[in-house]
Structure formats: structure tokens, C-alpha cells
Design an enzyme around this catalytic site. Structure first.
Site, PDB file in Angstrom:
ATOM      1  CG  ASP A   1      -2.237   1.428   0.969  1.00 18.50           C
ATOM      2  OD1 ASP A   1      -2.068   1.148   0.866  1.00 18.50           O
ATOM      3  OD2 ASP A   1      -1.131   1.849   2.647  1.00 18.50           O
TER       4      ASP A   1
ATOM      5  CG  ASP B   1      -1.751   2.417   6.183  1.00 20.89           C
ATOM      6  OD1 ASP B   1      -2.586   2.197   5.221  1.00 20.89           O
ATOM      7  OD2 ASP B   1      -2.429   3.546   7.083  1.00 20.89           O
TER       8      ASP B   1
ATOM      9  CG  ASP C   1      -1.299   7.757   0.410  1.00 18.58           C
ATOM     10  OD1 ASP C   1      -0.965   8.108   0.321  1.00 18.58           O
ATOM     11  OD2 ASP C   1      -2.889   7.976  -0.144  1.00 18.58           O
TER      12      ASP C   1
END
Length: 228
Positions: free
Chosen positions: A8, A169, A10
Site C-alpha cells: 500500500d 496499514d 499512503d
């Protein structure tokens, strides 16, 4: 056994949520809209831009205000976030990705950001050349947590899901990984905390990017070991 690491963007590689709040605020100000609540903005990080603006504006994705908001967002993103990209890297990311690439791992990016913006951010941070594949929200019909993004990456690389690990995250990242048949590493320093991440059943948890690299290195070493 691991051949592919899917990341991922961001909140996993780059601490963009701080800059994203500032960018949304600037975009809303340009359109003379009331400033959005920073907490509500952070809650949209990872969503495709049209859905994020629609949620914050209380409008449908086809609303012209959403389209204008996206235009203003992208303009301000280049002014506010891109110049700060190298400083927004989480500790250990640049060296860690380079080390993984040197081990022979294929690196891919799965992001809810538009592909052009993801490429621009990776380039500004000095990371773009490390990635074999980048898939953004505008390249799929069904974004994360739907498995389409992950499956698109696997097909592009000709990789089996059991030989890939996703690093993210948020719970949505982990749901996508499981739906694709990939293992996952949940990083606890991003948007979602450890309790929320554990509820999404990651294969492993990591408190730093150095731990991510160590885990992927161990998986890679097992895949490279000769059969006995």
C-alpha cells in the site's frame, strides 16, 4: 516462499495522511466550502478520490462538485505534498525497498490513489524505479477491499498468490490480501492501530518498516533454499 511484495502507499510507505488533510482543506477553501473536519478527512484516506470527496461533501460521485473538488485536490496535492515527499517517507522505507529489490523480490504498489498521482508521489520520493507494477484506483472497477487490485497485480507479474505478501496499514488492505489468497503484513504505524488490524487477521504484524523487511527477507530466504 515469497517472490512478490505488494505495498500500500499512503500510511505504509509515505506518511501522506498529514499532507492529505492539508490538501483537502486547501481544495475546499478554493471552492469556498467550509473546512472539513481533519478527522473525517483522515477517515477517507485510502478511498478512491471520488468516493472521498463524495463522503466529505455529502454528494454522489457523479456530482459536478465532486469532479471540481478532485481537480482542485490534484492541483493542491502537487503544491503541498509532492515537494515534501522525501521527508514524508517512513523510517527505513527507501533503504528497505532497495534491499528487497536487490534480493530479487518483485515489488508492486496497490493504492486507492489515482495512478498518475501515485506515480508522481513515488517519483518525488525517489522510489518509482523500484516498483515493477503500480495499480491505482482508476485502473480497476472495484477498489480495495475488493480483490481486483491485487489480482490485477498478480496477473501482471505472472505470480501465484501463495508466493506474494501484501504490506498495508488498514483493515481493507488485509481483507483484500486474504481475498486474493495472499499472506499479509499489517504495519501498526499507519492509519489503523493494532487492535483493528488484528481483527482483520493479518499473517503478521510489524511495528516498523525494518520489521517488514526482516519478515520479507526471511520468507524470501525460505523460497530460495534448495528442496530437500
Amino acid at each position: 516462499m515469497t517472490d512478490v511484495a505488494v505495498f500500500d502507499l499512503d500510511g505504509t510507505l509515505i506518511d501522506t495522511p498529514r499532507g492529505i488533510v492539508d490538501t483537502f482543506t486547501a481544495a475546499f477553501a478554493t471552492m469556498a466550502w467550509d473546512r472539513p473536519d481533519p478527522r473525517e478527512v483522515r477517515a477517507t484516506v485510502g478511498l478512491p478520490p471520488a468516493r472521498a470527496f463524495g463522503r466529505l461533501m455529502g454528494a454522489g460521485p457523479e456530482d459536478e462538485r465532486v469532479a471540481e473538488g478532485m481537480r482542485q485536490y490534484r492541483r493542491h496535492f502537487r503544491i503541498i505534498v509532492l515537494p515534501r515527499a522525501p521527508d514524508l517517507l517512513f523510517p527505513g522505507v527507501a533503504a528497505g525497498l532497495a534491499a528487497l529489490r536487490a534480493q530479487g523480490l518483485a515489488l508492486a504498489l496497490a493504492t486507492g490513489t489515482l495512478r498518475e498521482d501515485a506515480d508522481a508521489l513515488l517519483t518525488a520520493a525517489g522510489l518509482r524505479d523500484l516498483f515493477d507494477v503500480v495499480v491505482g484506483a482508476d485502473q480497476v472497477t472495484h477498489p480495495t477491499p475488493h480483490p481486483q487490485t491485487g489480482l490485477t497485480i498478480l496477473r501482471s507479474l505472472g505470480a501465484a498468490p501463495e508466493r506474494a505478501v501484501l504490506v498495508g496499514d488498514t483493515a481493507g488492505d488485509l481483507v483484500m490480501a486474504r481475498a486474493c489468497g495472499m499472506r499479509s503484513i499489517a504495519v501498526t504505524y499507519g492509519l489503523h492501530g493494532a487492535p483493528q488490524l488484528r481483527a482483520a487477521r493479518p499473517t503478521w504484524l510489524a511495528d516498523s518498516f525494518e520489521e517488514v523487511v526482516a519478515r520479507l527477507t526471511a520468507c524470501r530466504a525460505r523460497s530460495a533454499a534448495p528442496a530437500r
